[in-house]
Design an enzyme around this catalytic site. Structure first.
Site, PDB file in Angstrom:
ATOM      1  N   VAL A  78      61.802 -37.195 -15.663  1.00  0.00           N
ATOM      2  CA  VAL A  78      62.376 -37.099 -16.719  1.00  0.00           C
ATOM      3  C   VAL A  78      63.873 -36.546 -16.843  1.00  0.00           C
ATOM      4  O   VAL A  78      64.689 -36.689 -17.568  1.00  0.00           O
ATOM      5  CB  VAL A  78      61.763 -36.274 -17.957  1.00  0.00           C
ATOM      6  CG1 VAL A  78      60.323 -36.963 -18.153  1.00  0.00           C
ATOM      7  CG2 VAL A  78      61.351 -34.878 -17.377  1.00  0.00           C
ATOM      8  N   GLU A  91      67.284 -35.371 -13.842  1.00  0.00           N
ATOM      9  CA  GLU A  91      67.698 -34.652 -12.383  1.00  0.00           C
ATOM     10  C   GLU A  91      69.025 -33.655 -12.722  1.00  0.00           C
ATOM     11  O   GLU A  91      69.832 -33.916 -13.320  1.00  0.00           O
ATOM     12  CB  GLU A  91      68.136 -35.950 -11.669  1.00  0.00           C
ATOM     13  CG  GLU A  91      68.693 -35.357 -10.240  1.00  0.00           C
ATOM     14  CD  GLU A  91      67.851 -36.493  -9.098  1.00  0.00           C
ATOM     15  OE1 GLU A  91      67.831 -37.649  -9.691  1.00  0.00           O
ATOM     16  OE2 GLU A  91      68.075 -36.025  -7.950  1.00  0.00           O
ATOM     17  N   GLY A  92      68.846 -32.588 -12.220  1.00  0.00           N
ATOM     18  CA  GLY A  92      69.867 -31.447 -12.380  1.00  0.00           C
ATOM     19  C   GLY A  92      70.657 -31.120 -11.072  1.00  0.00           C
ATOM     20  O   GLY A  92      70.217 -31.847 -10.261  1.00  0.00           O
ATOM     21  N   TYR A 108      70.200 -28.884  -9.150  1.00  0.00           N
ATOM     22  CA  TYR A 108      69.458 -28.516  -8.108  1.00  0.00           C
ATOM     23  C   TYR A 108      67.945 -29.044  -7.867  1.00  0.00           C
ATOM     24  O   TYR A 108      67.078 -28.708  -7.069  1.00  0.00           O
ATOM     25  CB  TYR A 108      68.853 -26.862  -8.402  1.00  0.00           C
ATOM     26  CG  TYR A 108      70.205 -26.160  -7.721  1.00  0.00           C
ATOM     27  CD1 TYR A 108      70.218 -25.701  -6.617  1.00  0.00           C
ATOM     28  CD2 TYR A 108      71.146 -25.628  -8.841  1.00  0.00           C
ATOM     29  CE1 TYR A 108      71.475 -24.889  -6.222  1.00  0.00           C
ATOM     30  CE2 TYR A 108      72.375 -24.870  -8.212  1.00  0.00           C
ATOM     31  CZ  TYR A 108      72.320 -24.740  -7.086  1.00  0.00           C
ATOM     32  OH  TYR A 108      73.755 -23.859  -6.680  1.00  0.00           O
ATOM     33  N   GLY A 109      67.787 -30.191  -8.559  1.00  0.00           N
ATOM     34  CA  GLY A 109      66.655 -30.963  -8.373  1.00  0.00           C
ATOM     35  C   GLY A 109      65.916 -31.795  -9.375  1.00  0.00           C
ATOM     36  O   GLY A 109      66.750 -31.757 -10.506  1.00  0.00           O
ATOM     37  N   LYS A 110      64.949 -32.212  -9.319  1.00  0.00           N
ATOM     38  CA  LYS A 110      64.359 -33.229 -10.513  1.00  0.00           C
ATOM     39  C   LYS A 110      63.595 -32.636 -11.193  1.00  0.00           C
ATOM     40  O   LYS A 110      62.778 -31.709 -10.893  1.00  0.00           O
ATOM     41  CB  LYS A 110      63.477 -34.470  -9.660  1.00  0.00           C
ATOM     42  CG  LYS A 110      64.396 -35.126  -8.798  1.00  0.00           C
ATOM     43  CD  LYS A 110      63.815 -36.078  -7.795  1.00  0.00           C
ATOM     44  CE  LYS A 110      64.775 -36.832  -6.900  1.00  0.00           C
ATOM     45  NZ  LYS A 110      64.444 -37.257  -5.731  1.00  0.00           N
ATOM     46  N   VAL A 111      63.213 -32.990 -12.478  1.00  0.00           N
ATOM     47  CA  VAL A 111      62.505 -32.673 -13.384  1.00  0.00           C
ATOM     48  C   VAL A 111      61.457 -33.644 -13.767  1.00  0.00           C
ATOM     49  O   VAL A 111      61.565 -34.852 -13.960  1.00  0.00           O
ATOM     50  CB  VAL A 111      63.118 -32.150 -14.873  1.00  0.00           C
ATOM     51  CG1 VAL A 111      62.129 -31.479 -15.808  1.00  0.00           C
ATOM     52  CG2 VAL A 111      64.201 -31.239 -14.346  1.00  0.00           C
ATOM     53  N   ASP A 136      76.096 -21.592 -20.870  1.00  0.00           N
ATOM     54  CA  ASP A 136      76.189 -22.956 -20.677  1.00  0.00           C
ATOM     55  C   ASP A 136      75.389 -23.725 -21.608  1.00  0.00           C
ATOM     56  O   ASP A 136      74.817 -24.711 -21.540  1.00  0.00           O
ATOM     57  CB  ASP A 136      75.699 -23.434 -19.184  1.00  0.00           C
ATOM     58  CG  ASP A 136      76.077 -24.979 -18.903  1.00  0.00           C
ATOM     59  OD1 ASP A 136      77.077 -25.445 -19.658  1.00  0.00           O
ATOM     60  OD2 ASP A 136      75.395 -25.520 -18.361  1.00  0.00           O
TER      61      ASP A 136
END
Lengths: 249, 312
Positions: free
Chosen positions: B20, B22-23, B25-28, B145
């Site tokens: 759902v 991608e940040g 530091y990794g995927k969600v 943020d």
């Protein structure tokens, strides 16, 4: 990190002395006594400090690392979690949590410099693995509070914030990390105890000030006594005894 | 959150349904907890490849979420699990409650259909946002943020939760220097843009104000594409600040001479917002950080008087 202490997990996690002084059954089997247990923790606090001085991080990182190490041993055995690895791994983790990351390879370099003994020798991989295990042991609660912040505020309030009192009390607070005080008492009480000792030593009258603070003086005096006992016994903490304790693991 | 990771690996405990997001530091992933059938969000964190273990931002996010125990307006961290990826490297899974959308997507659906977000809905969302921010601030945490993308929502209940505390940190008083390369430009407070070395809760309030205006107009209030552009957008609406409006502004590190604009009325930028809303917005957009309204005070603002707060 510092935030609101009373709303924090640190406050909720304070323990009774008896819980802190429980030697893990696995260690007990190996003949580790409560004295040994305390000695090893003290030695590891010193190790963290020495290592921190080499890699040049703030006192706050040292304090957080020592707190992590002491918390780990309220839950895990030294048999399974070798203190000689836990100590540097706690410093590594604390440096990240306190936003002054130290590289693992730097730690490994200085470990070798500090100790020739093979039993202290660990590689980057070991530190990273232990970091994960420590995170689990701490249940990912990493925010820790320290007496330093209360200390400067309190000294100022008491009108004792001259250089000599500041240095003396700061040093006393540093030394409290050689004990388990931070697992049992909230940081401001430790700060107050250090101010109490310093004011007696320097013959400053703080009676009225303490009265106005409306703190329980019995608690403060008891903490002070513990610190003074520690200094009193310090002579007996020889390297031979520390090594003998570590040998049992 | 009693037991962590040791019993079941992430792979055994969860069934990944879809990616759902991608940040940095990794995927969600949206995932189902096998034992309970419960839908959760799994945030997978790659550990650094350069032998540096758990990324500090992840550590910070986890420890802060651990501390912000149970506010309904902060996304709930259900669990942390350690696992292994295909290459046998350690990965960390943060298990969050699942929310089906975020404020960015929510605003976009209205923009696409040309509809306005109903004013009572905006009010409800803003109240929840203020409440969540007040909670973080009350615990000594700056988010740093805040933006629509980081505000998760449940479409059905209109519940809003603050997420992505990766840049958040606990602050001490007096506030020390923080890195200022942090906020998405559009929601960045002027003191951050101008290089202030001491900043505080007020940076989050500025972001809240920008989000407020965006909810009303469906357009970013200050859509700058560089730091300078960002400042000029702000100055054009609120007037170029000077020592009278904002004591100390000319001493800030990045201060230069700027074109001189005089302040415009906020109702020009946010024309459909009611009077009380404009007043609240103005208090949130104060140049001088110390004068900016706090999240807690904002909750008590007359703008929210006619809001039914029973379920918020």
């Amino acid at each position: 990190m510092a935030a609101n202490f009373w709303a924090s997990s640190h406050y909720k996690h304070l323990l009774d002395q008896e819980e802190v002084d429980m030697v893990n059954p696995l260690d007990k089997e190996k003949g580790v006594t409560l004295e040994d247990f305390k000695l090893i923790k003290m030695h590891m606090s010193n190790y963290i400090l020495k290592l921190a001085q080499q890699v040049k991080v703030r006192q706050r990182v040292v304090a957080t690392a020592v707190t992590y190490m002491r918390r780990v041993y309220t839950r895990k055995s030294m048999t399974e979690y070798d203190p000689r690895l836990v100590a540097p791994a706690c410093l590594y983790l604390a440096s990240k949590a306190e936003e002054s990351t130290v590289q693992a390879r730097l730690l490994v370099f200085y470990i070798k410099k500090l100790y020739a003994d093979d039993k202290y020798r660990y590689e980057i991989k070991d530190i990273l693995e232990m970091e994960m295990k420590i995170l689990e042991a701490l249940n990912y609660y990493l925010v820790v509070f320290h007496p330093y912040r209360s200390l400067s505020g309190l000294l100022q309030d008491a009108g004792l914030n001259d250089l000599s009192m500041t240095q003396l009390t700061w040093g006393l607070v540093n030394d409290t990390y050689k004990m388990d005080l931070m697992l049992v008492h909230p940081p401001h009480q430790i700060a107050l105890a250090c101010i109490y000792i310093a004011s007696v030593l320097r013959e400053k009258d703080t009676t009225v000030w303490y009265e106005e603070l409306r703190v329980d003086m019995n608690v403060i005096k008891n903490i002070s006594m513990e610190i003074l006992d520690f200094y009193e016994n310090n002579r007996m903490f020889t390297d031979e005894r520390i090594n003998a304790a570590l040998q049992k693991l | 959150m009693e037991k962590i990771g040791v019993v079941l690996s992430a792979k055994e405990a969860f069934e990944k349904l879809e990616k759902v997001g991608e940040g940095t530091y990794g995927k969600v992933y949206r995932a189902r907890e096998k034992a309970t059938g419960k839908i959760v969000a799994l945030k997978k964190t790659r550990l650094h490849e350069d032998d540096e273990g758990v990324p500090p931002t992840t550590l910070r996010e986890v420890s802060i979420l651990r501390m912000l125990s149970r506010d309904p307006h902060v996304v709930r961290l259900l669990d942390v699990k350690q696992g292994q990826n295909k290459e046998g490297k350690t990965v960390l899974y943060l298990v969050f409650e699942y929310m089906d959308t975020d404020l960015k997507k929510f605003i976009r659906t209205f923009r696409q259909t040309g509809q306005n977000i109903p004013p009572p809905v905006i009010k409800g969302l803003m109240y929840q946002l203020c409440k969540g921010v007040a909670f973080c601030h009350g615990h000594g945490i700056l988010h740093r943020d805040l933006k629509p993308h980081n505000l998760l929502m449940d479409r059905k209940t209109m519940m809003l939760k603050i997420a992505d505390l990766g840049l958040a940190r606990a602050f001490t008083v007096p506030l020390k220097k923080y890195t200022h390369e942090i906020l998405t430009l559009w929601y960045r407070a002027p003191e951050v843009l101008l290089g202030a070395t001491h900043y505080s809760m007020a940076v989050d309030i500025w972001s809240v104000a920008c989000i407020f205006a965006e909810l009303v107009t469906k357009q970013a209030l200050f859509p700058g594409d560089s730091e300078l552009q960002q400042l000029l957008h702000i100055f054009r609406l609120l007037g170029t600040p000077n020592e009278d409006m904002w004591p100390g502004v000319s001493k800030l590190m990045n201060w230069h001479e700027y074109p001189q604009w005089s302040p415009q009325s906020l109702s020009k930028a946010v024309p459909t917002l009611e009077e009380a809303g404009l007043d609240l917005l103005a208090q949130m957009l104060q140049y001088e950080p110390a004068k900016r309204i706090s999240a807690k005070k904002a909750m008590e603002h007359p703008y929210f008087d006619d809001l039914d707060k029973t379920n918020l």
